[in-house]
Motif scaffolding. Structure first.
Motif, mmCIF file in Angstrom:
data_model
loop_
_atom_site.group_PDB
_atom_site.id
_atom_site.type_symbol
_atom_site.label_atom_id
_atom_site.label_comp_id
_atom_site.label_asym_id
_atom_site.label_seq_id
_atom_site.Cartn_x
_atom_site.Cartn_y
_atom_site.Cartn_z
ATOM 1 N N TYR A 173 58.332 69.954 33.978
ATOM 2 C CA TYR A 173 58.226 71.236 33.271
ATOM 3 C C TYR A 173 59.486 72.024 33.594
ATOM 4 N N THR A 198 60.481 75.938 27.846
ATOM 5 C CA THR A 198 60.306 74.952 28.915
ATOM 6 C C THR A 198 59.631 73.714 28.351
ATOM 7 N N THR A 208 57.131 70.459 28.316
ATOM 8 C CA THR A 208 55.793 70.149 28.807
ATOM 9 C C THR A 208 55.701 68.708 29.285
#
Length: 769
Positions: free
Chosen positions: A581, A633, A635
């Protein structure tokens, strides 16, 4: 024995999720379910669609769903003949499973392995009527839900299972699917459900006995005792109350023990209040608000934060001290926790030889399947044999035979630097390592630490590779880590090591970023010279990764944010855990990346376009602006590659346990002919690109999507990415680094940025002021 293609029969919650995990790992899958009335493949199709819509996401990259071929068990069973491994994940009843196996035996070649994903039915009950050939290639493979995120895979062989078949599934499950595999005995519930569900039911029953609330129990049985934030009741909601009822009923019938649920829990299931899947269970979510069930009335009330002064005094202590502190809590809370701990510990001691081949498997099953920081035997060692005996005596429980065998030595014992465990016969054996992994704790015990401080260590991984490990809170990067990095680079070069790995074994984070608390303190105290020096040092540190005369590999995993992402971006190679992440999230606290992150994305994306003479160079600037300005960001590592944080040559490790070993192998592969990359230049767009970005920022403000301070941050970021507001010009990396640093310090000097940092430190959430 190679597994290249997977078949899954049953596209329900577990079957669909297992298919999604395998496809995410790049494995082609045939997914079958019962035929539908109108659309013959409808049930399988809907199962796949549920996985694509699942939250948290079942796929690491939705595009990997293309690897799944759907069908139905009436028309397409023969498609499974091309699969090396077929997982049965249909209804949890013996007869339908037996009927399916009879059909599979007619269509599968003798080389295909068949496994059942049952959560508790013993394997030997499923094999009635099957041939010797089928029996040799059959075992249980119990994935935990959700399969992508829970590390545990229980393997349940029968006495007839071919050892080569077991080894093939264990290797594939570990290397390709990323699971922590544990061997379980062929008994009802195996290890995880037998022990884990018992503990969960005890918590529910003891809540009634000691008149506690659901909020209180979850506060007491979560991180405070080394367990996930989901604790007891949120975990049940995530699993599904219908699943909990099914497992508890099956365990009661199969074992003769009382695993029954209280009547009010049964009523929730009957009413369709099944937890996360139905939007209501022990908890109910309304927008951002969470309401908790009052188990006495059946009504919901706003979630209440549980506060107890004694908990405040122990919550930040190491786990052994927290456990001892929890057992000493006053009033009904201490009574509850003591009764819960000692009854579940007693049950574990009594049942462990029945469900597992060794106590290490028990600990790993609870750690990997339920997210415990330490398994039950490790926890029992933390409080000590004397406290265990006293706790059992207080509850009128006998002293289990396994505790008698342990004596005062404990369930684990270190001998000559090697960790041993008590086997069920009463002797001590070396704790078995996990194949293909490097345990940093073992290297430390063996004296392989080359240099250490309170913030970081340098460890000899062997074969000429050194590891830099962070050990600050959430591995936040500060001056101590930068000093150790500098020392590590000097050590590797002067002593002739092959290269450097930067990584750690923290289950949560590679690094959550820079030390914001220190940054805010210096800004409020007016320490601008010190802050400018600190930013310069950080920039030099990240650039030193690129300039080192040996390969530097970052073993990134979990949260890799801000400064952690900047380390990742500047490494020669990234060995990323599948669950990565990562992102440059500084705008969330009113800043822009200043450790080279803004520079690196600009250079990386611009250089990617260089071979295409007709490409618009503004596209590279826009791409970097969107990633940074929206604090995007990833995943997963697959998404990080798509976003540009990982390059095509960076590699992904599915099994987090193997990450350090894979990173070491990457260093050794790069080292023989390694040459540092040549510093690059690009053409900055100047005022033309800056005008485009400023217009986009203005448009967002006019639409009410961002605040005035967001405008200031966006314009500062745009200025850096365009190399200033002059005409287009050739710029070096240092030119952009200088602009980064100036913009960072200017934003840090604003009141609203300092408010954002303070809010993040206090609440862990961004402030939009």
């Amino acid at each position: 024995m190679r597994i290249r293609k997977l078949g899954v029969v049953g596209a329900g919650t577990m079957g669909g999720a297992i298919a999604a995990l395998a496809a995410s790992a790049g494995v082609p899958v045939v997914l079958l379910d019962l035929p539908g009335d109108d659309d013959r493949d409808g049930p399988a199709r809907r199962g796949l669609e549920r996985q694509l819509a699942a939250r948290p996401a079942a796929f690491m990259d939705p595009d990997r769903a293309r690897l799944i071929e759907i069908g139905n068990t009436e028309d397409h069973l023969e498609r499974l003949a091309s699969c090396d491994w077929v997982v049965e994940a249909i209804i949890e009843q013996v007869e339908p499973k037996r009927a399916l196996y009879a059909r599979l035996e007619q269509v599968l070649p003798e080389t295909t392995i068949v496994t059942s994903n049952t959560s508790g039915i013993p394997m030997h009950q499923l094999l009635e009527g099957r041939s010797e050939r089928f029996r040799r290639r059959f075992l249980g493979t119990h994935f935990f839900n959700p399969p992508r995120y829970l590390h545990l895979l229980e393997l349940i062989p029968t006495p007839e299972t071919d050892p080569e078949v077991l080894a093939a599934i264990e290797s594939f499950g570990s290397r390709i699917l990323g699971k922590g595999t544990v061997l379980a005995r062929d008994v009802p519930g195996f290890i995880g459900n037998r022990l884990g569900v018992y503990g969960l039911l005890q918590a529910i029953r003891l809540m009634e006995r000691f008149d506690l609330t659901i909020d209180e129990v979850d506060a007491l049985t979560g991180p405070l005792i080394g367990r996930p934030r989901s604790a007891t009741f949120r975990t049940a909601d995530l699993s599904g109350l219908d699943v909990l009822r099914h497992v508890s009923t099956e365990l009661s019938e199969a074992t003769g023990e009382d695993f029954s649920l209280p009547g009010w829990v049964e009523a929730l299931v009957e009413q369709g209040r099944l937890g996360e899947k139905s939007g209501i269970g022990f908890y109910r979510r309304e927008g951002r608000d969470i309401f908790t069930l009052d188990w006495k009335t059946g009504e919901y009330h706003p979630r209440a934060e549980f506060r107890l002064p004694a908990i405040g005094q122990i919550k930040d202590l190491p786990l052994p001290e927290r456990l001892r502190g929890v057992l000493a809590l006053p009033d009904k809370y201490g009574d509850f926790m003591r009764t819960l701990f000692f009854t579940t510990a007693h049950y574990t001691l009594e049942r462990a030889p029945e469900v597992a081949y060794d106590l290490v498997a028990v600990d790993r099953a609870l750690e990997w399947g339920f997210g415990w920081d330490a398994g039950p035997f490790r926890q029992m060692d933390m409080i000590g044999a004397e406290a265990l005996r006293a706790g059992f005596a207080e509850l009128g429980l006998s002293e289990p035979e396994l505790l008698q065998k342990a004596g005062e030595r404990g369930f684990y014992s270190r001998e000559d630097g090697t960790l041993h465990y008590l086997d069920f016969s009463g002797t001590y054996q070396p704790v078995p390592g996990i194949p293909g992994t490097i345990a940093l704790s073992g290297l430390k015990d063996a004296g392989k630490v080359l240099k250490s401080s309170k913030d970081a260590s340098l460890i000899d991984l062997g074969d000429g590779v050194v590891l830099l490990e962070f050990h600050t809170k959430m591995n936040a990067i500060g001056e101590g880590i930068l000093r150790m990095l500098n020392a590590g680079i000097k050590l590797v070069e002067q002593e002739g090591y092959a290269g450097l790995v930067i990584g750690n074994e923290d289950p949560r984070a590679f690094s959550a970023g820079a030390n914001l608390g220190l940054i805010l303190m210096l800004a409020r105290e007016g320490g601008w010279d010190e802050l400018e020096l600190a930013v310069r040092q950080f920039q030099r540190a990240t650039m030193s990764l690129r300039a080192a005369p040996f390969p530097v590999v970052v073993a990134a995993h979990g949260l890799t944010l801000g400064g952690g992402a900047e380390f990742l971006l500047h490494a020669d190679h990234v060995q990323a855990a599948a669950e990565l992440y990562t992102g440059l999230v500084e705008v969330g606290v009113g800043l822009i990346p200043a450790g080279g992150g803004t520079k690196e994305l600009l250079f990386r994306f611009t250089q990617e376009l260089a071979p295409y003479v007709e490409a618009d160079p503004f596209e590279a600037v826009r791409r970097a602006f969107m990633l940074i300005g929206m604090a995007q960001t990833s995943t997963s590592a697959l998404e990080a590659r798509r976003m540009g944080f990982l390059r095509p040559g960076d590699r992904i490790t599915m099994n987090r346990d193997r990450l350090i070993a894979d990173a070491k192998a990457a260093v050794l592969a790069l080292a023989p002919d390694y040459v540092p990359p040549v510093p690059g230049t690009i053409r900055a767009l100047g005022r033309e690109g800056l005008g485009n970005l400023r217009y986009a920022v203005w448009s967002m403000r006019e639409a009410g999507q961002i605040s005035d301070h967001d405008v200031e941050i966006g314009n500062a970021l745009a200025y850096v990415l365009c190399g200033g507001d002059g005409p287009p010009r050739e710029v070096t990396e240092q030119d952009i680094l200088d602009l980064e640093r100036e913009a960072f310090l200017k934003l840090l000097g604003t009141r609203k940025t300092q408010e954002r940092i303070a809010h993040m430190l206090k609440t862990g959430k961004p402030l939009r002021n």
